[in-house]
Enzyme design. Structure first.
Site, PDB file in Angstrom:
ATOM      1  N   SER A 109       0.335  -3.624  -2.401  1.00  0.00           N
ATOM      2  CA  SER A 109      -0.172  -2.596  -3.305  1.00  0.00           C
ATOM      3  C   SER A 109      -0.461  -1.292  -2.567  1.00  0.00           C
ATOM      4  O   SER A 109      -0.810  -1.311  -1.380  1.00  0.00           O
ATOM      5  CB  SER A 109      -1.458  -3.105  -3.959  1.00  0.00           C
ATOM      6  OG  SER A 109      -1.833  -2.288  -5.043  1.00  0.00           O
ATOM      7  N   GLN A 146       4.398   6.159  -3.794  1.00  0.00           N
ATOM      8  CA  GLN A 146       3.591   6.481  -4.968  1.00  0.00           C
ATOM      9  C   GLN A 146       3.206   7.951  -4.891  1.00  0.00           C
ATOM     10  O   GLN A 146       2.549   8.380  -3.938  1.00  0.00           O
ATOM     11  CB  GLN A 146       2.326   5.613  -5.027  1.00  0.00           C
ATOM     12  CG  GLN A 146       1.512   5.837  -6.297  1.00  0.00           C
ATOM     13  CD  GLN A 146       0.177   5.093  -6.254  1.00  0.00           C
ATOM     14  OE1 GLN A 146      -0.709   5.468  -5.484  1.00  0.00           O
ATOM     15  NE2 GLN A 146       0.035   4.055  -7.068  1.00  0.00           N
ATOM     16  N   TYR A 198      -7.084  10.285 -11.462  1.00  0.00           N
ATOM     17  CA  TYR A 198      -6.452  11.419 -10.803  1.00  0.00           C
ATOM     18  C   TYR A 198      -5.829  12.334 -11.856  1.00  0.00           C
ATOM     19  O   TYR A 198      -5.967  12.100 -13.057  1.00  0.00           O
ATOM     20  CB  TYR A 198      -5.464  10.932  -9.754  1.00  0.00           C
ATOM     21  CG  TYR A 198      -6.139  10.125  -8.656  1.00  0.00           C
ATOM     22  CD1 TYR A 198      -7.202  10.676  -7.930  1.00  0.00           C
ATOM     23  CD2 TYR A 198      -5.751   8.825  -8.359  1.00  0.00           C
ATOM     24  CE1 TYR A 198      -7.848   9.949  -6.940  1.00  0.00           C
ATOM     25  CE2 TYR A 198      -6.399   8.081  -7.371  1.00  0.00           C
ATOM     26  CZ  TYR A 198      -7.447   8.653  -6.672  1.00  0.00           C
ATOM     27  OH  TYR A 198      -8.097   7.936  -5.698  1.00  0.00           O
ATOM     28  N   ARG A 241       1.999   3.827 -12.628  1.00  0.00           N
ATOM     29  CA  ARG A 241       0.708   3.121 -12.586  1.00  0.00           C
ATOM     30  C   ARG A 241      -0.232   3.764 -13.598  1.00  0.00           C
ATOM     31  O   ARG A 241      -0.372   4.989 -13.648  1.00  0.00           O
ATOM     32  CB  ARG A 241       0.078   3.171 -11.203  1.00  0.00           C
ATOM     33  CG  ARG A 241      -1.361   2.617 -11.202  1.00  0.00           C
ATOM     34  CD  ARG A 241      -1.919   2.335  -9.831  1.00  0.00           C
ATOM     35  NE  ARG A 241      -1.423   1.066  -9.314  1.00  0.00           N
ATOM     36  CZ  ARG A 241      -2.022   0.384  -8.331  1.00  0.00           C
ATOM     37  NH1 ARG A 241      -3.125   0.846  -7.772  1.00  0.00           N
ATOM     38  NH2 ARG A 241      -1.514  -0.747  -7.899  1.00  0.00           N
ATOM     39  N   ARG A 271      -6.125  -6.043  -0.617  1.00  0.00           N
ATOM     40  CA  ARG A 271      -6.978  -6.559   0.453  1.00  0.00           C
ATOM     41  C   ARG A 271      -6.386  -7.771   1.179  1.00  0.00           C
ATOM     42  O   ARG A 271      -6.540  -7.871   2.402  1.00  0.00           O
ATOM     43  CB  ARG A 271      -8.366  -6.871  -0.099  1.00  0.00           C
ATOM     44  CG  ARG A 271      -9.178  -5.623  -0.435  1.00  0.00           C
ATOM     45  CD  ARG A 271     -10.547  -5.974  -1.014  1.00  0.00           C
ATOM     46  NE  ARG A 271     -11.335  -4.785  -1.268  1.00  0.00           N
ATOM     47  CZ  ARG A 271     -11.276  -4.064  -2.383  1.00  0.00           C
ATOM     48  NH1 ARG A 271     -10.423  -4.407  -3.332  1.00  0.00           N
ATOM     49  NH2 ARG A 271     -12.029  -3.006  -2.540  1.00  0.00           N
TER      50      ARG A 271
END
Length: 796
Positions: free
Chosen positions: A442, A521, A602, A650, A744
């Site tokens: 990710s 991205q 964003y 996304r 993670r």
């Protein structure tokens, strides 16, 4: 005496809380299983205790028919009170199979392990036990007001159910949240035992109706076929049958205008095959809607909530009675262990809250699956069955293989897994790009660039993850302008020097890990820019060197944040051109896939949410207008991005805030991007407004991806607290996601995917090891850390 709650064992010997010079006096409001079992346990632990149970109904009046308990709960009962356990054991019906019937096809999965008995019989056993121990049972009696009870007794246990009057009396303290859900259901019974737990789906002209059924009484050994059923525990055995449908289906089918008898007869006719032509009986049941109860607190002074008064969990995972009984076990143990009632109640709540929260998350997932079952009707039959079995995320691909390997392998074959290939290692195609497996690293902001230029850190960071075997490695959000950075350490693609540095990274990935794709991205920080590095203070404004911010509307992200300028039409055009220039550079830098970041608050996300877009021009107001600028940017980027390379988007599927974007809005946002050519939707949530209240939990964002996948018919990437390869296999095989993005876990273990392959004994093309690493491709003999959990039962 020893009390066990799960694996925990208390020390021998009673340690009653201090109550002055007299034994503990206990008042229990509600004579359901939880209240009765608490009374029996507390009295058995200390016969001198004065315990009274108030129950408004008669002893033989109860709703529902059969109840299911897990092996774990039964183990706790056995250790706490062998007398009750032995009485239950004599009456339990046990079975191992689940049948899923859909569109005329039945699929059976075994090895699940269920135990059930009639609710009426359970109450009889608990009545007998309470009387034998000296508990006073007051039937057909309203309990005194909680204020009066709390003044007279040392402890008041409110086990008065989902409509708890005690909870409402102290609502200002308990702060209950009661959510009513979308389905109507009714508890019924059939006078014969099913030979498995049965889920059956009926598609009618009004919508989908589902049956949940399970046996709870065995046939009498001396019954004769000519014997007519005469009551709840008749000679032919009995099954619980729950009929459930969405509210709009219930109304369209006319159940609201039918008499109770007519409504039940219509249900019996609809499921005549499952019922073998027999009728259904309703007892005192009526159509109702399930309510999820959550309380901020469970105790007030010496008053404590137990069972449904404190929390509810949907019947589809069989947890209501289980939770109430386990509450009673924990409360009794805490009263033994702690020196006084206040500390005992605090310990009880501390112990039970995490367990209940986990169960409620699983129950909510199961409930919502059945609310939305219409989305899955077109799935292949075996995949549909697997999807149903794993709906709560408690049962996974791994432990279903332990229960019934033959069934699981049949699902894998239907899905297209080659022999010995876990679902996560099947390839997936997006436009001209074929990914070797379903694992995505990710996007993770590293805040380690200098003047937007990725350096050695990025080469090693992304290169290591590419060598680790994932099908797709994503960059962090790469910014399209200096003003579009989140922090001074954010990487960019607004100069040729930055593009050359990214080319160094993509060349390494393609050369050293030829099976891995790398994606970029692209995004713009909007109102969340000009902040400190994450480890210096996340979302905190820079003390010096700030740059001006822009956004859909002049709203700061949080108090103390910089107020952005509202973008003019001319500046919108400038930013769109910045995105296209960055996309052009990304293509020349060799990226295989481009993702447009329209989530997390964003810039582009700020246009989509009504909480952050207050514009009155053509770019604000209705959902269609709020979509306008993000779609313009998407179209412009798609126009310069090579046609054979895929492009994803996304989104934040919910703002986790009142008045913000929700699941239904997310479906329409995804539908709009798919119509404009998005090859997949990367479904995240939140981070749009600072006052959000996320509902965290394992795979907690997956339901949003699942819904988009089935309503929009577009591939989705699921992300959010997916941490095990077992979860990835489960989500892919159930059809809830096409790809799974993990963040993670890849920080903890860059070679997470290769290790997942080794731990599953997989050595195929979906996870080929780099030649220099091949000697380490076998897992160490100390065992694996991601092994599936052992066999679970319905209530677990």
């Amino acid at each position: 005496m020893r009390l066990r709650r799960g694996a925990r064992v208390t020390t021998d010997g009673p340690h009653p809380p201090t109550t002055g010079n007299h034994p503990l006096r206990v008042a229990i409001i509600g004579g359901g299983p939880g209240g009765l079992y608490a009374a029996a346990l507390l009295k058995r632990l200390d016969p001198a205790r004065d315990i009274t149970v108030w129950e408004r109904n008669a002893p033989d009046e109860t709703f529902g028919f059969g109840v299911v308990l897990s092996d774990e709960t039964l183990g706790g009962i056995e250790h706490a009170d062998p007398v009750v356990h032995e009485a239950l054991r004599r009456d339990f019906v046990r079975w191992d199979d689940i049948d899923i019937v859909h569109r005329g096809t039945r699929h059976r999965s075994g090895g699940h392990g269920f135990a059930a008995l009639g609710r009426h019989r359970l109450l009889e056993i608990l009545h007998e036990r309470c009387r034998s121990l000296g508990v006073r049972l007051r039937f057909r009696a309203e309990a005194p007001h909680p204020d009066a009870l709390s003044a007279e007794y040392d402890l008041v246990i409110a086990a008065d159910g989902v409509h708890s009057a005690t909870r409402e009396t102290y609502a200002h303290v308990f702060r209950p949240q009661v959510t009513e859900h979308r389905c109507r259901y009714i508890w019924l019974a059939a006078d014969f035992p099913f030979d498995a737990f049965r889920f059956e789906i009926a598609e009618t002209g009004h919508g989908v109706v589902q049956l949940h059924g399970y046996p709870y009484a065995r046939p009498s050994p001396d019954h004769h076929p000519s014997t007519r059923p005469s009551g709840p525990q008749n000679q032919l055995g009995a099954s619980t049958v729950i009929i459930e449908m969405r509210e709009e289906v219930w109304r369209a089918a006319g159940h609201g205008e039918l008499t109770p008898r007519e409504s039940v007869e219509r249900c019996a006719k609809l499921f005549a095959d499952a019922l073998r032509g027999r009728p259904l009986r309703s007892g005192n049941s009526a159509w109702t809607s399930f309510r999820t109860v959550v309380n901020d607190r469970w105790s007030h002074g010496n008053v404590v909530l137990l069972g449904d008064a404190a929390h509810t969990a949907h019947f589809s995972i069989g947890s209501g009675t289980k939770l109430a009984v386990e509450d009673a076990l924990a409360l009794a143990a805490c009263l033994e262990e702690q020196p006084d009632v206040p500390r005992a109640l605090a310990a009880y709540e501390e112990e039970r809250r995490p367990v209940v929260a986990s169960t409620q998350r699983a129950a909510r997932a199961s409930l919502e699956w059945f609310e939305n079952v219409r989305l899955y009707l077109r799935q292949p039959p075996r995949q549909f069955a697997f999807n149903l079995l794993t709906r709560s995320r408690r049962v996974t691909h791994g432990n279903l293989r332990l229960r019934d390997a033959r069934f699981t392998e049949s699902v894998e074959r239907e899905f297209g897994c080659p022999p010995g290939t876990p679902p996560m290692f099947t390839p997936f195609r997006l436009r001209g790009l074929t990914l070797r497996n379903r694992v995505v690293v990710s996007p993770m902001d590293m805040y380690s660039a200098a003047d937007g230029v990725p350096g050695d850190f990025h080469l090693v960071h992304l290169g290591a993850r590419a060598l680790g075997g994932a099908g797709l490695v994503m960059t962090e959000m790469v910014c399209v302008s200096p003003e579009g950075r989140i922090t001074p350490g954010c990487a960019g693609l607004y100069t040729g020097r930055q593009a050359e540095a990214w080319r160094r990274v993509t060349d390494f990935v393609h050369r050293q890990s030829p099976g891995t794709a790398i994606g970029v991205q692209l995004g713009h920080s909007g109102r969340k820019g000009s902040t400190k590095l994450m480890w210096e203070g996340i979302d905190e404004p820079l003390p010096t060197g700030n740059w001006p911010l822009v956004a859909a509307s002049p709203l700061p992200y949080k108090p103390g944040s910089q107020i952005p300028r509202e973008l003019s039409r001319a500046r919108l055009t400038d930013i769109r051109e910045q995105f296209t220039a960055a996309a052009w550079r990304a293509a020349r830098a060799g990226f295989d896939l481009l993702e447009l970041h329209c989530g997390h608050g964003y810039l582009l996300s700020g246009f989509l949410s009504p909480l952050t877009n207050h514009r009155t021009d053509a770019y604000g107001g209705s959902p269609e207008r709020r979509l306008r600028f993000p779609l313009e940017v998407f179209d412009a980027v798609r126009g310069v991005w090579p046609a054979e390379r895929p492009m994803t988007v996304r989104i934040s599927a919910t703002d986790w805030a009142d008045g913000g974007t929700g699941a239904e809005d997310a479906v329409e946002i995804a539908r709009a991007f798919a119509a404009h050519g998005a090859d997949a939707i990367d479904v995240s949530t939140g981070q749009v407004v600072a006052e959000e209240r996320p509902e965290f939990g394992r795979s907690y964002q997956t339901p949003f991806a699942d819904r988009i996948r089935h309503e929009v018919r577009v591939p989705v990437i699921a992300v959010g607290a997916i941490s095990s390869w077992d979860d990835v296999n489960s989500l892919i095989l159930a059809g809830r996601a096409d790809l799974c993005a993990l963040a993670r876990p890849h920080l903890y273990d860059p070679h997470w995917t290769l290790h997942a392959a080794a731990e599953q004994g997989y050595e195929g093309p979906g996870a080929s090891w780099p030649d220099p690493y091949r000697a380490g491709s076998r897992p160490p003999r100390t065992g694996r850390t991601d092994a599936p959990k052992p066999r679970l039962t319905l209530g677990d």
